[in-house]
Write a protein that holds these residues in place. Sequence first.
Motif, PDB file in Angstrom:
ATOM      1  N   CYS A 190      13.758 -17.435 -13.331  1.00 25.82           N
ATOM      2  CA  CYS A 190      15.000 -18.016 -13.827  1.00 25.82           C
ATOM      3  C   CYS A 190      16.172 -17.129 -13.398  1.00 25.82           C
ATOM      4  O   CYS A 190      16.162 -15.931 -13.662  1.00 25.82           O
ATOM      5  CB  CYS A 190      14.939 -18.087 -15.349  1.00 25.82           C
ATOM      6  SG  CYS A 190      16.420 -18.786 -16.090  1.00 25.82           S
ATOM      7  N   TYR A 191      17.122 -17.700 -12.711  1.00 24.82           N
ATOM      8  CA  TYR A 191      18.342 -16.951 -12.409  1.00 24.82           C
ATOM      9  C   TYR A 191      19.525 -17.908 -12.319  1.00 24.82           C
ATOM     10  O   TYR A 191      19.342 -19.128 -12.271  1.00 24.82           O
ATOM     11  CB  TYR A 191      18.213 -16.091 -11.140  1.00 24.82           C
ATOM     12  CG  TYR A 191      17.791 -16.800  -9.867  1.00 24.82           C
ATOM     13  CD1 TYR A 191      16.491 -16.704  -9.397  1.00 24.82           C
ATOM     14  CD2 TYR A 191      18.710 -17.522  -9.104  1.00 24.82           C
ATOM     15  CE1 TYR A 191      16.100 -17.311  -8.200  1.00 24.82           C
ATOM     16  CE2 TYR A 191      18.339 -18.133  -7.911  1.00 24.82           C
ATOM     17  CZ  TYR A 191      17.029 -18.026  -7.466  1.00 24.82           C
ATOM     18  OH  TYR A 191      16.658 -18.629  -6.293  1.00 24.82           O
ATOM     19  N   GLY A 192      20.719 -17.319 -12.345  1.00 24.54           N
ATOM     20  CA  GLY A 192      21.931 -18.121 -12.174  1.00 24.54           C
ATOM     21  C   GLY A 192      22.660 -17.620 -10.954  1.00 24.54           C
ATOM     22  O   GLY A 192      22.047 -16.984 -10.090  1.00 24.54           O
ATOM     23  N   ILE A 222      13.908  -9.960  -7.269  1.00 23.64           N
ATOM     24  CA  ILE A 222      14.972 -10.058  -8.286  1.00 23.64           C
ATOM     25  C   ILE A 222      16.352 -10.007  -7.629  1.00 23.64           C
ATOM     26  O   ILE A 222      16.595  -9.209  -6.730  1.00 23.64           O
ATOM     27  CB  ILE A 222      14.813  -8.935  -9.331  1.00 23.64           C
ATOM     28  CG1 ILE A 222      13.457  -9.079 -10.038  1.00 23.64           C
ATOM     29  CG2 ILE A 222      15.952  -8.965 -10.349  1.00 23.64           C
ATOM     30  CD1 ILE A 222      13.141  -7.956 -11.008  1.00 23.64           C
ATOM     31  N   ARG A 223      17.219 -10.894  -8.091  1.00 25.96           N
ATOM     32  CA  ARG A 223      18.576 -11.036  -7.521  1.00 25.96           C
ATOM     33  C   ARG A 223      19.637 -10.664  -8.552  1.00 25.96           C
ATOM     34  O   ARG A 223      19.336 -10.578  -9.739  1.00 25.96           O
ATOM     35  CB  ARG A 223      18.788 -12.508  -7.119  1.00 25.96           C
ATOM     36  CG  ARG A 223      17.744 -13.023  -6.160  1.00 25.96           C
ATOM     37  CD  ARG A 223      17.238 -14.405  -6.624  1.00 25.96           C
ATOM     38  NE  ARG A 223      16.078 -14.833  -5.827  1.00 25.96           N
ATOM     39  CZ  ARG A 223      16.191 -15.451  -4.674  1.00 25.96           C
ATOM     40  NH1 ARG A 223      17.374 -15.788  -4.223  1.00 25.96           N
ATOM     41  NH2 ARG A 223      15.124 -15.768  -3.970  1.00 25.96           N
ATOM     42  N   PHE A 224      20.882 -10.569  -8.096  1.00 26.72           N
ATOM     43  CA  PHE A 224      21.984 -10.342  -9.056  1.00 26.72           C
ATOM     44  C   PHE A 224      21.930 -11.446 -10.119  1.00 26.72           C
ATOM     45  O   PHE A 224      22.142 -11.220 -11.306  1.00 26.72           O
ATOM     46  CB  PHE A 224      23.354 -10.399  -8.373  1.00 26.72           C
ATOM     47  CG  PHE A 224      23.665  -9.267  -7.432  1.00 26.72           C
ATOM     48  CD1 PHE A 224      22.699  -8.341  -7.052  1.00 26.72           C
ATOM     49  CD2 PHE A 224      24.956  -9.107  -6.936  1.00 26.72           C
ATOM     50  CE1 PHE A 224      23.016  -7.294  -6.178  1.00 26.72           C
ATOM     51  CE2 PHE A 224      25.281  -8.069  -6.071  1.00 26.72           C
ATOM     52  CZ  PHE A 224      24.310  -7.176  -5.684  1.00 26.72           C
ATOM     53  N   THR A 241      25.846 -15.080  -5.368  1.00 30.62           N
ATOM     54  CA  THR A 241      25.209 -13.956  -6.073  1.00 30.62           C
ATOM     55  C   THR A 241      23.726 -14.209  -6.338  1.00 30.62           C
ATOM     56  O   THR A 241      22.981 -13.275  -6.587  1.00 30.62           O
ATOM     57  CB  THR A 241      25.923 -13.628  -7.403  1.00 30.62           C
ATOM     58  OG1 THR A 241      25.938 -14.800  -8.219  1.00 30.62           O
ATOM     59  CG2 THR A 241      27.349 -13.151  -7.156  1.00 30.62           C
ATOM     60  N   ASP A 242      23.299 -15.459  -6.276  1.00 34.73           N
ATOM     61  CA  ASP A 242      21.860 -15.737  -6.417  1.00 34.73           C
ATOM     62  C   ASP A 242      21.111 -15.396  -5.129  1.00 34.73           C
ATOM     63  O   ASP A 242      19.882 -15.375  -5.110  1.00 34.73           O
ATOM     64  CB  ASP A 242      21.620 -17.211  -6.792  1.00 34.73           C
ATOM     65  CG  ASP A 242      22.317 -18.174  -5.850  1.00 34.73           C
ATOM     66  OD1 ASP A 242      23.549 -18.055  -5.692  1.00 34.73           O
ATOM     67  OD2 ASP A 242      21.651 -19.031  -5.255  1.00 34.73           O
ATOM     68  N   ASN A 243      21.855 -15.127  -4.058  1.00 31.43           N
ATOM     69  CA  ASN A 243      21.212 -14.761  -2.790  1.00 31.43           C
ATOM     70  C   ASN A 243      21.383 -13.278  -2.481  1.00 31.43           C
ATOM     71  O   ASN A 243      21.261 -12.854  -1.332  1.00 31.43           O
ATOM     72  CB  ASN A 243      21.784 -15.598  -1.645  1.00 31.43           C
ATOM     73  CG  ASN A 243      21.360 -17.061  -1.749  1.00 31.43           C
ATOM     74  OD1 ASN A 243      20.366 -17.378  -2.388  1.00 31.43           O
ATOM     75  ND2 ASN A 243      22.122 -17.949  -1.135  1.00 31.43           N
ATOM     76  N   MET A 244      21.701 -12.493  -3.514  1.00 33.96           N
ATOM     77  CA  MET A 244      21.882 -11.051  -3.335  1.00 33.96           C
ATOM     78  C   MET A 244      20.741 -10.323  -4.033  1.00 33.96           C
ATOM     79  O   MET A 244      20.602 -10.405  -5.266  1.00 33.96           O
ATOM     80  CB  MET A 244      23.204 -10.595  -3.963  1.00 33.96           C
ATOM     81  CG  MET A 244      24.453 -11.192  -3.352  1.00 33.96           C
ATOM     82  SD  MET A 244      24.799 -10.647  -1.661  1.00 33.96           S
ATOM     83  CE  MET A 244      25.220  -8.923  -1.923  1.00 33.96           C
ATOM     84  N   ILE A 272      18.061 -11.496   1.815  1.00 36.20           N
ATOM     85  CA  ILE A 272      17.156 -12.494   1.212  1.00 36.20           C
ATOM     86  C   ILE A 272      17.749 -13.891   1.370  1.00 36.20           C
ATOM     87  O   ILE A 272      18.956 -14.042   1.537  1.00 36.20           O
ATOM     88  CB  ILE A 272      16.937 -12.159  -0.291  1.00 36.20           C
ATOM     89  CG1 ILE A 272      15.805 -12.978  -0.895  1.00 36.20           C
ATOM     90  CG2 ILE A 272      18.211 -12.326  -1.101  1.00 36.20           C
ATOM     91  CD1 ILE A 272      15.402 -12.516  -2.305  1.00 36.20           C
ATOM     92  N   ASP A 273      16.888 -14.891   1.354  1.00 32.33           N
ATOM     93  CA  ASP A 273      17.281 -16.307   1.429  1.00 32.33           C
ATOM     94  C   ASP A 273      18.022 -16.639   2.720  1.00 32.33           C
ATOM     95  O   ASP A 273      19.243 -16.852   2.736  1.00 32.33           O
ATOM     96  CB  ASP A 273      18.127 -16.706   0.206  1.00 32.33           C
ATOM     97  CG  ASP A 273      17.229 -17.026  -0.983  1.00 32.33           C
ATOM     98  OD1 ASP A 273      16.043 -16.672  -0.929  1.00 32.33           O
ATOM     99  OD2 ASP A 273      17.706 -17.631  -1.961  1.00 32.33           O
ATOM    100  N   TYR A 274      17.258 -16.696   3.759  1.00 27.57           N
ATOM    101  CA  TYR A 274      17.825 -17.024   5.071  1.00 27.57           C
ATOM    102  C   TYR A 274      18.015 -18.529   5.192  1.00 27.57           C
ATOM    103  O   TYR A 274      17.054 -19.276   5.278  1.00 27.57           O
ATOM    104  CB  TYR A 274      16.897 -16.525   6.174  1.00 27.57           C
ATOM    105  CG  TYR A 274      16.789 -15.017   6.232  1.00 27.57           C
ATOM    106  CD1 TYR A 274      17.767 -14.279   6.877  1.00 27.57           C
ATOM    107  CD2 TYR A 274      15.722 -14.342   5.649  1.00 27.57           C
ATOM    108  CE1 TYR A 274      17.680 -12.895   6.946  1.00 27.57           C
ATOM    109  CE2 TYR A 274      15.629 -12.959   5.718  1.00 27.57           C
ATOM    110  CZ  TYR A 274      16.605 -12.241   6.363  1.00 27.57           C
ATOM    111  OH  TYR A 274      16.527 -10.876   6.433  1.00 27.57           O
TER     112      TYR A 274
HETATM  113 MG    MG Z   1      18.934 -18.947  -2.703  1.00 30.14          MG
END
Ligand code: MG
Length: 524
Positions: free
Chosen positions: A86-88, A198-200, A268-271, A278-280
């Motif tokens: 779960c992330y935002g 894990i992302r921001f 920020t979900d791709n950091m 991450i997330d190319y």
């Molecule tokens: Mg993404």
Amino acid sequence: MKLNLQDTFNKKLPADPKRDNTRRQVYKSCFSYVTPKNPSNPKLLHVSMDMAELLGLTEENVRSQKFLEIATGAHILKGTDPYAMCYGGYQFGNWAGQLGDGRAINLTEVEHKDKRWALQLKGVGETPYSRTADGLAVLRSSIREHLISEAMYYLGVPTTRSLSLALSGDQVLRDIMYDGNSAYEKGAIVCRVSPCFIRFGNFEIFASRKDFETLQALTDYTINEFYPDIKAGNKEGYIAFFNEAVTNTLAMIIHWQRVGFVHGVMNTDNMSIHGLTIDYGPYGWLEGYDPNWTPNTTDSQLRRYRFGNQPQISLWNLYQLANALFPLVEESKPFEDILTKYNTEYQVKYISMMRQKLGLQKAIETDTQLVLDLERILQLTETDMTIFFRNLANVSKAMEFKENDSFLDFVKDAFYKPDELKDEVLKEWRVWFKGYIDRLKQEDMTDVDRKTEMNKVNPKYVLRNYMAQLTNEAADNGDYSLIDEMHTMLKQPYDEQENYQKWFAKRPEWARNKVGSSMLSCSS
Ligand code: MG
Ligand code: AMP
């Protein structure tokens, strides 16, 4: 096949009590247990053997039916509990609420030789976080992600890795340019690998919901698992952890600027919290050196994520991370101090990286101006960044600078329109080269040694957008050989590799404005 399973994320953190894939808002949980979709006719297209070996897998293992099934979600290893996180996140500057692993499912973590790796399948169907989408991925974007993950690793850029690329056997409906022209494409599944995903955004979601308990649980977990030198559970620890995130993010950005990589969707979900790329998605490489360039057509108006803006966007994203961690510290000064340092440190590190690209070992004050002038002149005429820096290593410092244009021999291959070079631009180049050669004379290194050093930081081979496009077109027609050719070549991006000379070339004209080559969308 023996994998040493060491699940931590889904064993040590608060879980969503409901085990099902239905789309929903999930509260007070770091993840949800889910079941990957069964692929109808899975077929393995490529395995990164180096990555497989890091997990303790052999050639024989990856050729087995069982590997194919694990790498496509058809077989769930005994003792594992697949889950979606779960992330935002802030998308293009706006808070987007709950996002989460909408089309990624984490299988398990594997420990091998004292290293821990999380395995994640991308494109195995919907999860609670899929919102309105299908959780699937198409072949073209999966090829791009598989190849670039490994290419970035070999370029020395911090990144998530890719173990395998497979066809699912299912058809996936996509509208590539969001213009109402939907079409079915081949579905694919990539098995991504990283010490941590894990992302921001994982922190932001709990802060935005004022769920400080889960926020603290996640932060303590991250510190305990990944930063043995930091003590979790207190303010100093949280600040030290934030400082690590800033340092690692900055290091990653310097690498991006060094090789000319444009991420394209720095939401920020791709950091990554560890500063891994991450997330190319619609990423790209600078061809003509242009700080305003972005490959992402979805961002073509504001160009928020353009090449030259990446350092500032990282900082903006780090501010959002600071806001998310603030409730654990309740003091803004320590965050502000760290964030204020970012700009000065970025400048220092950037110039030092550019010195390396120019083959300068000593630090002389005028170097900053030399770099700034070069950046300006590179934009006066369309000049290929990769070819320019690679060829620059051929300059001799003994070269007597006369008012002829012999210096141009070193870089003319990098000009997209050498015949149209204007006199005033030529004049600027003359002045710059004179300054550069004078500067080289202050170095102790021989030409040969300088070339060796420069070739370690200026790649010869990068995955240009048209190369990915050619690979995709061939794959779409059932020819997967280019995937392996690209993978093999990109494993040694700094080596000469005589047999791949044809890929050390400027983007061909046909690719200048082509969908998939210079124009990419988030549709994947
Ligand atoms: Mg993404
Ligand atoms: P991105 O910016 O492409 O990394 O994705 C933003 C959000 O959309 C993430 O939460 C993704 O999991 C989700 N997402 C992207 N594509 C899909 C898809 N095809 N199905 C479900 N979720 C998706």
